[in-house]
Design a protein around this motif. Sequence first.
Motif, short mmCIF file in Angstrom:
data_model
loop_
_atom_site.label_atom_id
_atom_site.label_comp_id
_atom_site.label_asym_id
_atom_site.label_seq_id
_atom_site.Cartn_x
_atom_site.Cartn_y
_atom_site.Cartn_z
N THR A 82 2.49 6.53 -6.97
CA THR A 82 1.48 7.46 -7.49
C THR A 82 1.88 8.90 -7.25
OG1 THR A 82 -0.25 5.83 -7.05
CG2 THR A 82 -0.95 8.11 -7.40
N LEU A 83 2.33 9.19 -6.04
CA LEU A 83 2.74 10.55 -5.70
C LEU A 83 3.95 10.98 -6.52
CD1 LEU A 83 2.33 13.01 -3.88
CD2 LEU A 83 3.81 11.92 -2.18
N ILE B 218 0.83 -1.21 0.00
CA ILE B 218 0.00 0.00 0.00
C ILE B 218 0.87 1.25 0.00
CG2 ILE B 218 -1.64 1.34 1.37
CD1 ILE B 218 -2.83 -1.34 2.32
N TYR B 219 1.87 1.28 0.88
CA TYR B 219 2.77 2.44 0.93
C TYR B 219 3.53 2.61 -0.38
CZ TYR B 219 2.00 2.83 5.98
OH TYR B 219 1.44 3.01 7.22
N ALA C 299 2.62 1.61 -3.43
CA ALA C 299 1.71 2.08 -4.47
C ALA C 299 1.42 3.57 -4.30
CB ALA C 299 0.41 1.28 -4.43
N THR C 300 1.21 4.00 -3.04
CA THR C 300 0.95 5.42 -2.78
C THR C 300 2.17 6.27 -3.16
OG1 THR C 300 -0.49 4.80 -0.93
CG2 THR C 300 0.28 7.08 -1.02
N GLY C 301 3.36 5.78 -2.80
CA GLY C 301 4.57 6.53 -3.13
C GLY C 301 4.80 6.64 -4.62
#
Length: 401
Positions: free
Chosen positions: A21-22, A14-15, A17-19
């Motif tokens: 994307t950002l 999750i982290y 994927a978020t990173g």
Amino acid sequence: MGRKMKDVLAKSIIYLATGITLCVLLFIVGFIFVKGISLVNWDFLTRDYNEKVFYAFVQEEVVPMTIDAASLSQKDPYDKRYESSLEGPIYIENIGAAIAKVAYKNNATEKEQFVFSYIEKDSPLLSAIDSTGKKLSIGTDYILESINGTDFEGLSLEDVAAQINHETGELKIKVVQPGGGVRSNIITTLYMVLVSLLIALPLGIFGAIYLTEYAKPGRLVNIIRFAAECLAGIPSIIFGLFGMAFFVVALKFQISLLSGSLTVAIILLPVIIRSTEEALKTVPTAFREGSLALGATKLQTIFKVVLPCAVPGIATAVLLSIGRVVGESAALLLTAGTVAQIPGTLFSPGSTLTVQAYYVAKEEGNIELACAIGIVIIVIVIVLNILSRITSDKLNVFNKK
């Protein structure tokens, strides 16, 4: 232990994927800003893309130079299309300005031009008027082409300075304002947002009201919802082909602001209908029943109770619609056109910011200018979203009172 490891692994994914994307988002925005920020200035925002030629009438007046020669030599036109300074600058007292000979690049062509590199604060150029008596503004990067009918093409800087010094009385100067700006594209984009929302919002909201408040659950409602969802997934070029065939050709609206707005309004309808429908469903049934129990009609209940409570959802639909209008290009290429001008009427063509960015990137290969236009698009979307959100919040406060 195995369960804990699975939780850690899931959290890591999750982290990650978020990173990612950002990082992708920051990279895209950063690339646009790095490439285009150097071109964004006041002139870029207030000038049209095409050059503007006009004749300025100036009363000859001797104005001494107030700066030294060394400072004058450092006064270079800041427009980046002047590739290099060839001669000068030379100060000319009877117009209170200095001119320089530069290599001027216009799209794919390059030629020698004379430009104003410095203008005194008391220069008669600052009081120039056109043939109707309207005051004109002449800047330090404007191109000087002729004076009193004498063309400067092929002359040296000294010859041009001598010719201007020779003239007396009222001077008729042919001046070219450099283009490269996006003023007309900004105004056209705002027109497109306004007109398309004026068409799509009432239709979408009333359609959502019908589906939520009046339509009985069944095959017809399911077909309508399915059709709306399918329309939301159709590529915009398909809408553009329909708009060109129906609005431009069949209805004879021609390639115009109206044809583009109607086409974009059709694109927006599924978004507005679905967002508004979901917002209406969130309004508690007790609100409707209480209103009806107090003697209000169904129509009064919808407009006095249900719709005000659904304002946040409708605002979300507006926000999504604004972003879709500003970012639309394929459909507008076929219906609104690529002419970089402010539409005089609804039946005039015009080019939005996204269409102009496509044009300069595809036809001219000017990635820097396209990125500069992208910066303007990002800022406009942010500003319009903030204004929509503020309006929504104010309406919410009013409804609570």
